[in-house]
Design an enzyme around this catalytic site. Structure first.
Site, PDB file in Angstrom:
ATOM      1  N   ASN A  75       0.793  -1.138  -0.004  1.00 24.05           N
ATOM      2  CA  ASN A  75      -0.045  -0.011  -0.114  1.00 24.05           C
ATOM      3  C   ASN A  75       0.627   1.264  -0.205  1.00 24.05           C
ATOM      4  O   ASN A  75       0.254   2.349   0.198  1.00 24.05           O
ATOM      5  CB  ASN A  75      -1.195   0.087   1.011  1.00 24.05           C
ATOM      6  CG  ASN A  75      -0.171   0.020   2.741  1.00 24.05           C
ATOM      7  OD1 ASN A  75       0.940   0.168   2.433  1.00 24.05           O
ATOM      8  ND2 ASN A  75      -0.935   0.265   3.486  1.00 24.05           N
ATOM      9  N   ASP A 115      -3.927  -2.718   0.551  1.00 21.84           N
ATOM     10  CA  ASP A 115      -3.597  -2.816   1.955  1.00 21.84           C
ATOM     11  C   ASP A 115      -4.025  -4.267   2.520  1.00 21.84           C
ATOM     12  O   ASP A 115      -5.134  -4.647   2.436  1.00 21.84           O
ATOM     13  CB  ASP A 115      -4.493  -1.739   2.917  1.00 21.84           C
ATOM     14  CG  ASP A 115      -4.279  -1.664   4.263  1.00 21.84           C
ATOM     15  OD1 ASP A 115      -3.998  -2.762   4.943  1.00 21.84           O
ATOM     16  OD2 ASP A 115      -4.590  -0.379   4.800  1.00 21.84           O
ATOM     17  N   LEU A 160       5.879  -9.586   4.650  1.00 18.50           N
ATOM     18  CA  LEU A 160       6.892  -8.740   5.030  1.00 18.50           C
ATOM     19  C   LEU A 160       6.134  -7.363   5.397  1.00 18.50           C
ATOM     20  O   LEU A 160       6.711  -6.311   6.155  1.00 18.50           O
ATOM     21  CB  LEU A 160       8.117  -8.274   3.847  1.00 18.50           C
ATOM     22  CG  LEU A 160       9.291  -9.196   3.599  1.00 18.50           C
ATOM     23  CD1 LEU A 160       8.654 -10.489   3.519  1.00 18.50           C
ATOM     24  CD2 LEU A 160      10.021  -8.658   2.559  1.00 18.50           C
ATOM     25  N   THR A 164      -1.785  -3.387  10.533  1.00 18.90           N
ATOM     26  CA  THR A 164      -1.307  -4.523   9.734  1.00 18.90           C
ATOM     27  C   THR A 164      -0.828  -5.597  10.395  1.00 18.90           C
ATOM     28  O   THR A 164      -0.889  -6.640   9.756  1.00 18.90           O
ATOM     29  CB  THR A 164       0.165  -3.691   9.140  1.00 18.90           C
ATOM     30  OG1 THR A 164      -0.679  -2.560   8.573  1.00 18.90           O
ATOM     31  CG2 THR A 164       0.836  -4.496   8.143  1.00 18.90           C
ATOM     32  N   TYR A 223       4.989  -1.042  17.405  1.00 10.50           N
ATOM     33  CA  TYR A 223       5.847  -1.864  16.560  1.00 10.50           C
ATOM     34  C   TYR A 223       6.200  -3.093  17.141  1.00 10.50           C
ATOM     35  O   TYR A 223       5.994  -4.359  16.967  1.00 10.50           O
ATOM     36  CB  TYR A 223       7.092  -0.875  16.012  1.00 10.50           C
ATOM     37  CG  TYR A 223       7.858  -2.046  15.295  1.00 10.50           C
ATOM     38  CD1 TYR A 223       7.395  -1.997  13.670  1.00 10.50           C
ATOM     39  CD2 TYR A 223       9.253  -2.696  15.253  1.00 10.50           C
ATOM     40  CE1 TYR A 223       8.439  -2.676  12.809  1.00 10.50           C
ATOM     41  CE2 TYR A 223       9.912  -3.097  14.306  1.00 10.50           C
ATOM     42  CZ  TYR A 223       9.613  -3.193  13.148  1.00 10.50           C
ATOM     43  OH  TYR A 223      10.219  -3.794  12.375  1.00 10.50           O
ATOM     44  N   TYR A 241      -1.628 -20.393  14.557  1.00 12.49           N
ATOM     45  CA  TYR A 241      -2.131 -21.055  13.090  1.00 12.49           C
ATOM     46  C   TYR A 241      -1.428 -22.416  12.994  1.00 12.49           C
ATOM     47  O   TYR A 241      -1.960 -23.332  12.407  1.00 12.49           O
ATOM     48  CB  TYR A 241      -1.753 -20.125  11.940  1.00 12.49           C
ATOM     49  CG  TYR A 241      -3.006 -19.578  11.439  1.00 12.49           C
ATOM     50  CD1 TYR A 241      -3.703 -18.710  12.638  1.00 12.49           C
ATOM     51  CD2 TYR A 241      -3.907 -19.805  10.366  1.00 12.49           C
ATOM     52  CE1 TYR A 241      -4.868 -17.967  12.096  1.00 12.49           C
ATOM     53  CE2 TYR A 241      -4.990 -19.414  10.097  1.00 12.49           C
ATOM     54  CZ  TYR A 241      -5.639 -18.203  10.967  1.00 12.49           C
ATOM     55  OH  TYR A 241      -6.624 -17.736  10.823  1.00 12.49           O
ATOM     56  N   THR A 300      19.153  -4.241   9.009  1.00 12.48           N
ATOM     57  CA  THR A 300      19.792  -4.841   7.495  1.00 12.48           C
ATOM     58  C   THR A 300      19.749  -3.483   6.672  1.00 12.48           C
ATOM     59  O   THR A 300      18.941  -2.702   6.912  1.00 12.48           O
ATOM     60  CB  THR A 300      18.827  -5.778   6.916  1.00 12.48           C
ATOM     61  OG1 THR A 300      18.729  -7.075   7.918  1.00 12.48           O
ATOM     62  CG2 THR A 300      19.388  -6.423   5.607  1.00 12.48           C
ATOM     63  N   ARG A 347      15.739   5.188   9.191  1.00  9.16           N
ATOM     64  CA  ARG A 347      16.802   4.488   9.719  1.00  9.16           C
ATOM     65  C   ARG A 347      18.142   5.098   9.686  1.00  9.16           C
ATOM     66  O   ARG A 347      18.171   5.847   8.743  1.00  9.16           O
ATOM     67  CB  ARG A 347      16.820   2.855   9.327  1.00  9.16           C
ATOM     68  CG  ARG A 347      15.531   2.118   9.809  1.00  9.16           C
ATOM     69  CD  ARG A 347      15.217   0.839   9.528  1.00  9.16           C
ATOM     70  NE  ARG A 347      14.488   0.882   8.068  1.00  9.16           N
ATOM     71  CZ  ARG A 347      14.074  -0.398   7.495  1.00  9.16           C
ATOM     72  NH1 ARG A 347      13.966  -1.238   7.878  1.00  9.16           N
ATOM     73  NH2 ARG A 347      13.368   0.098   6.290  1.00  9.16           N
TER      74      ARG A 347
END
Ligand SMILES: NC(=O)c1ccc[n+]([C@@H]2O[C@H](COP(=O)([O-])OP(=O)(O)OC[C@H]3O[C@@H](n4cnc5c(N)ncnc54)[C@H](O)[C@@H]3O)[C@@H](O)[C@H]2O)c1
Length: 346
Positions: free
Chosen positions: A50, A74, A95, A114, A167, A181, A197, A208
Site C-alpha cells: 500500500n 492494504d 513482510l 497491519t 511496533y 495457526y 539490515t 533508519r
C-alpha cells in the site's frame, strides 16, 4: 479502508515458473530485493503493497517482467484475499509492516492494524491455499534486552505501553498469531527475527540510521547522532538477509524461529565515522538528545540459522560501499549533486 485498492496494474504472471509466491510489502526495501531474487530463481511472484513506507520506484522496473504481478492494496483491507482467488499460492513471504522508529508514533494505528488484521488475513489466505508462510519479525520483539547476544529463546524485555509498543507489540502479536495457526491448523509457518539490515532500495527518506546519514551527506549537513553515540548495533547486507529468508523457507521446520543479522557490534559513532571515511565527507557528527526511548545494544545469536549452513558473505565496509554507490546513481537531492561513484574514498 484505503480507497486506493488498485488492481489496474495487476495482471496474471504470463508464463509458467517454479511456483506462485506472494510477497506482502513487496515495494519496500527488503520486499523489492526479495521479489527480484525470486524472479531470478524462476518463481511466479505476486507482490502487494500500500506504499505506506514503500516506494513505487522500487517495483517499477519489475512490472514488465512476465512472471511478476503487482497489486496496490492494504493487507488489512477485506478485499485483499479476493486478489488471490484463482492463484495456487505455494509460499507466502509476509513482510508488510510500516517501518522506521520516527514512524512508530506517526503510523502507530497502521502498524497495529497491519500486524493484527493484516497478519490474520495473510494467515487465513495461506491456510486456504495450503501455502507455507515466512513472517519477517524483528529484533524489536526483545525490547530493551538484558541478555546479549539474544538467543531466540529469550523472551525479551518489552514495555507493552512504552513509546515503541505499536511496533514491538505488533510484531509479538503477529508471531503469536502465526504460531497459533501452526499449532491449531497445522500451517507450515516460520518466523525470522531480522536485525538491522541495509543496502540498495532502502528509501532515501527512510528514517533508519544509514539512510539518515547518507541523506545528511547529500545535503552537506552534519551527521546527527541521537544520544551519546555509544549505543551499539550490528548490520547485515541485504543479499545475506535474502539468502537467509530463502533458506528458512526451504529448510526451516514449521514453528521454528530464527534470528538473522550481522554479528559484529559497532557503535553509532563508529558507523558515522566509517561513512565519513568512505565518502570523504568533510563535516562531522552532531549529538542530540534522543527523541524516544532507545535500546542500548542489540546483537543476534545466529547459531540456529548458521546450523542451516548460512554464513554472511558481505563485510560492513563492502556493503556500505555498494549502498553508497547505489544511492549515488539513483538519488539526487536539493542543490547537492549525487556523489560520483568514482570520487568515493576507499
Ligand atoms: N530492514 C530491517 O533492518 C528490518 C529489521 C527488522 C524487521 N524488519 C521487517 O522486515 C519487513 C520489511 O522491512 P523493510 O526494511 O523492507 O521496510 P519497508 O518499510 O521498506 O517495507 C515494508 C513494506 O510494507 C508495506 N506495508 C506496510 N503496511 C502495509 C499494509 N497494511 N498493506 C500492504 N503493504 C504494507 C510498506 O509500504 C512497505 O513497502 C518489515 O516487516 C519489517 O518490520 C526489517
Amino acid at each position: 479502508m484505503d480507497s486506493s485498492f488498485d488492481t489496474q496494474r495487476s495482471g496474471t504472471p504470463r508464463t509458467a515458473g517454479r511456483g506462485d509466491v506472494l510477497v506482502t510489502g513487496g515495494a519496500g526495501f527488503l520486499g523489492r530485493n526479495l521479489c527480484a531474487t525470486l524472479l531470478a530463481l524462476g518463481y511466479r511472484v505476486h507482490a502487494v503493497d500500500n506504499f505506506i513506507t514503500g516506494r513505487r520506484e522500487n517495483i517499477e522496473p519489475l512490472l514488465a517482467h512476465e512472471r511478476f504481478r503487482f497489486v496496490e492494496c492494504d493487507i488489512a483491507d477485506p478485499r485483499f484475499p479476493q486478489v488471490f482467488e484463482d492463484v495456487p499460492l505455494a509460499e507466502v513471504y509476509h513482510l508488510a509492516c510500516p517501518t522506521g522508529v520516527p514512524n512508530i508514533a506517526l503510523l502507530s494505528i497502521e502498524m497495529l492494524e497491519t500486524c493484527s488484521i493484516g497478519t490474520f488475513a495473510v494467515l487465513k489466505l495461506a491456510r486456504e491455499k495450503g501455502a507455507a508462510v515466512l513472517f519477517t519479525s524483528s529484533c524489536e520483539v526483545y525490547g530493551q534486552p538484558e541478555v546479549c547476544p539474544q538467543p531466540t529463546e529469550y523472551t525479551g524485555n518489552v514495555n507493552p505501553v512504552g513509546p515503541r509498543c505499536p511496533y514491538e507489540e505488533g510484531k509479538r502479536f503477529s508471531e503469536s498469531l502465526l504460531i497459533t495457526y501452526v499449532r491449531k491448523f497445522g500451517l507450515n509457518g516460520k518466523i525470522v527475527r531480522i536485525f538491522n539490515t541495509y543496502g540498495p532500495y532502502m528509501s532515501p527518506t527512510d528514517q533508519r540510521v544509514m539512510p539518515q546519514f547518507l541523506r545528511s551527506i547529500r545535503r552537506e549537513e552534519e551527521l546527527v547522532v541521537y544520544g551519546d553515540g555509544s549505543q551499539t548495533r550490528t548490520f547485515l547486507y541485504v543479499d545475506d538477509l535474502i539468502r537467509a529468508l530463502l533458506l528458512v523457507m526451504k529448510e526451516g521446520k514449521s514453528g521454528e524461529v530464527f534470528n538473522v543479522g550481522g554479528t559484529e557490534q559497532i557503535t553509532i559513532t563508529e558507523l558515522g565515522n566509517l561513512m565519513i571515511a568512505l565518502t570523504g565527507y568533510q563535516k562531522g557528527i552532531e549529538y542530540r538528545p534522543h527523541f524516544t526511548e532507545d535500546h542500548t545494544s542489540r546483537e543476534p545469536d545466529v547459531s540456529k540459522i548458521r546450523s542451516l549452513g548460512w554464513i554472511p558473505a558481505i563485510s560492513l565496509e563492502e556493503g556500505l560501499k555498494r549502498m553508497i554507490a547505489f544511492q549515488a546513481e539513483t538519488v539526487s537531492e536539493g542543490r547537492t549533486q549525487p556523489v560520483a561513484v568514482g570520487t568515493m574514498a576507499p
